[in-house]
Design a protein around this motif. Structure first.
Motif, PDB file in Angstrom:
ATOM      1  N   LEU A   1       0.678  -1.255   0.112  1.00 53.17           N
ATOM      2  CA  LEU A   1       0.127  -0.152  -0.058  1.00 53.17           C
ATOM      3  C   LEU A   1       0.818   1.303   0.070  1.00 53.17           C
ATOM      4  CD1 LEU A   1      -2.767  -1.112   2.542  1.00 53.17           C
ATOM      5  CD2 LEU A   1      -3.004  -0.902   0.126  1.00 53.17           C
ATOM      6  N   ASN A   2       1.965   1.148   0.545  1.00 55.11           N
ATOM      7  CA  ASN A   2       2.932   2.392   0.853  1.00 55.11           C
ATOM      8  C   ASN A   2       3.509   2.531  -0.605  1.00 55.11           C
ATOM      9  OD1 ASN A   2       2.476   2.888   3.552  1.00 55.11           O
ATOM     10  ND2 ASN A   2       4.063   1.430   4.260  1.00 55.11           N
ATOM     11  N   ARG A   3       3.944   1.576  -1.217  1.00 60.95           N
ATOM     12  CA  ARG A   3       4.521   1.837  -2.532  1.00 60.95           C
ATOM     13  C   ARG A   3       3.603   2.289  -3.520  1.00 60.95           C
ATOM     14  NH1 ARG A   3       9.405  -0.938  -3.563  1.00 60.95           N
ATOM     15  NH2 ARG A   3       9.502   0.389  -5.310  1.00 60.95           N
ATOM     16  N   GLY A   4       2.579   1.763  -3.308  1.00 60.29           N
ATOM     17  CA  GLY A   4       1.420   2.409  -4.176  1.00 60.29           C
ATOM     18  C   GLY A   4       0.785   3.715  -3.972  1.00 60.29           C
ATOM     19  N   GLY A   5       1.388   4.381  -3.009  1.00 59.85           N
ATOM     20  CA  GLY A   5       0.942   5.810  -2.536  1.00 59.85           C
ATOM     21  C   GLY A   5      -0.251   5.824  -1.514  1.00 59.85           C
ATOM     22  N   LEU A   6      -0.794   4.651  -1.032  1.00 61.82           N
ATOM     23  CA  LEU A   6      -1.755   4.825   0.015  1.00 61.82           C
ATOM     24  C   LEU A   6      -1.213   4.619   1.423  1.00 61.82           C
ATOM     25  CD1 LEU A   6      -4.723   4.892   0.508  1.00 61.82           C
ATOM     26  CD2 LEU A   6      -4.756   2.460   0.297  1.00 61.82           C
TER      27      LEU A   6
END
Length: 448
Positions: A391-396
């Motif tokens: 999720l972090n790598r996806g910007g969330l």
């Protein structure tokens, strides 16, 4: 054992492993890593080699240890449902979601785009993908020796050209190493470690592993020790070649920034460097070889994925699946290489740790006597952490969760926070298994 399986065969297996893992798409990641890492190239490259070379080859060895016939039966050690879901996600990732479309976009970026005007927008990519995946579909529906012949002849030619290119870059560097980009200023090793996920080779190892093991068995290896010994030597050969090529490509990328600047993706880096040294003819030759190599890779992936899903859904004919996968891949490919890589990062970040833990547990299977609870505990806690990494790598970014994990988990900031939970989960699972065994023993004794 040497009478049955000569060392020359081990060399052949090693080269086969290299050819399986070194798809044309893998060419694009090391140059981009080198461009981004700059003066921190060596630590970043070391991290990349761990996940881009070490883990895939460990995955192949894991099959030799496991004695299993396919990835689904290996993953079913966790649970039959997990085995089905994990295998399906794996085939989707190395198939129509990422790897197959990437073969088309890499071909376009290297073989076609450099010769087009930027004013044409997405129309050339659209036309190219229709042609590329129509040819892919044709060969997938009608498997012939032509594709194999092209692959056998093209691989040495491709490697020769790439070898000349990187050797030239070493002897006559375009420029000196520059300052690293923001993501590589600190923790460059761990950044490179995560970039290795993009090769998807650790996932592909679950598919390629059984091919290698079967080839070794067919040559006459009977015992587990024989299989593992030959497999270990073969993976060592493949590792040496992969390490050499990846490191050389990373160096080439790092030395190109001073004059070429930071580029969008590794495909563009290869084209620009090739044109810098050899002019337009170098770019044409590189583009032609990469396009045919990607086509061969694409055909193989469509055939493999179609076979898997046909086995999963026997009522759906193989030909329908091959046509559907080719068509879907063509649609996905039109996202473009840079965007496709960006979209793949969150999913790969989430599922790669699961593959890593499954590989490692396979080697310790006999130590904890194959307790299902160990697999379940370790993979459950791993997935909880890796899900938020994805999720972090996806910007969330969920700040409260990230803040909590940062406080309690070592290396969470660098994307490796799942390691400690994986160990704890395995220990908890082992403890639960021991308690269950004790209770079952007491219950059976009372019943007597």
């Amino acid at each position: 054992m040497s009478d049955k399986v000569p060392f020359s065969f081990t060399v052949v297996i090693g080269l086969m492993l290299f050819a399986l893992f070194f798809g044309a798409g893998n060419l694009i990641f090391p140059p981009m890593l080198g461009q981004s890492a700059g003066i921190n190239i060596w630590s970043a490259n070391a991290g990349f080699l761990v996940t881009g070379v070490g883990l895939p080859l460990l995955g192949v060895l894991a099959f030799g240890f496991s004695g299993k016939d396919d990835v689904q039966s290996l993953a079913s050690r966790v649970h039959p449902v997990f085995g089905l879901v994990f295998t399906t996600v794996l085939y989707l990732a190395i198939g129509p979601l990422f790897s197959i479309p990437r073969a088309g976009t890499v071909s376009f970026e290297i073989g076609v785009k450099p010769f087009l005007s930027e004013d044409l927008d997405h129309i050339p990519l659209f036309i190219f993908t229709i042609i590329f995946f129509s040819i892919t579909c044709f060969f997938s529906l009608n498997p012939v020796k032509t594709v194999n012949i092209i692959g056998k002849f093209l691989t040495p030619i491709k490697l020769t050209f790439i070898g000349i290119l990187v050797a030239t870059a070493f002897i006559h560097p375009i420029g000196g190493f520059q300052a690293p980009t923001k993501n590589y200023k600190i923790h460059s090793f761990f950044k490179g470690f995560q970039e290795g996920y993009l090769t998807m080779d650790a996932l592909a190892a679950f598919v390629f592993g059984i091919i290698i093991i079967n080839a070794i068995k067919e040559k006459g290896a009977k015992t587990k020790k024989q299989i593992i010994t030959i497999c270990a030597k073969a993976t060592g050969i493949a590792a040496l070649i992969l390490i050499t090529i990846y490191t050389a490509l990373s160096y080439m990328g790092a030395s190109s920034v001073e004059k070429l600047g930071h580029l969008d993706n590794g495909g563009t880096v290869l084209v620009k460097v090739s044109n810098y040294y050899f002019g337009a003819y170098g770019g044409i030759l590189l583009g032609l070889m990469i396009t045919v190599a990607c086509l061969t890779t694409s055909v193989g992936l469509v055939a493999s994925c179609s076979s898997f899903f046909h086995k999963l859904f026997p009522q759906v004919p193989y030909k329908i699946l091959a046509i559907s996968l080719s068509s879907f891949s063509a649609i996905v490919a039109n996202i473009g290489l840079t965007q496709l890589i960006a979209i793949s990062v969150p999913l790969l970040t989430a599922i790669y740790p699961l593959a890593i833990v499954l590989i490692i547990l396979t080697f310790f299977h006999s130590l904890f006597k194959g307790k299902t609870e160990v697999y379940q505990g370790s993979l459950l806690l791993t997935f909880i952490i890796s899900l938020f990494d994805g999720l972090n790598r996806g910007g969330l970014h969920i700040s409260s969760i990230n803040s909590f994990f940062n406080k309690i988990l070592p290396m969470y900031k660098v994307g490796l926070g799942w390691i400690i939970p994986a160990i704890i989960g395995g220990l908890i699972g082992f403890f639960i298994a021991q308690v269950k065994n004790r209770l079952n023993y007491e219950s059976s004794r009372l019943n007597k």
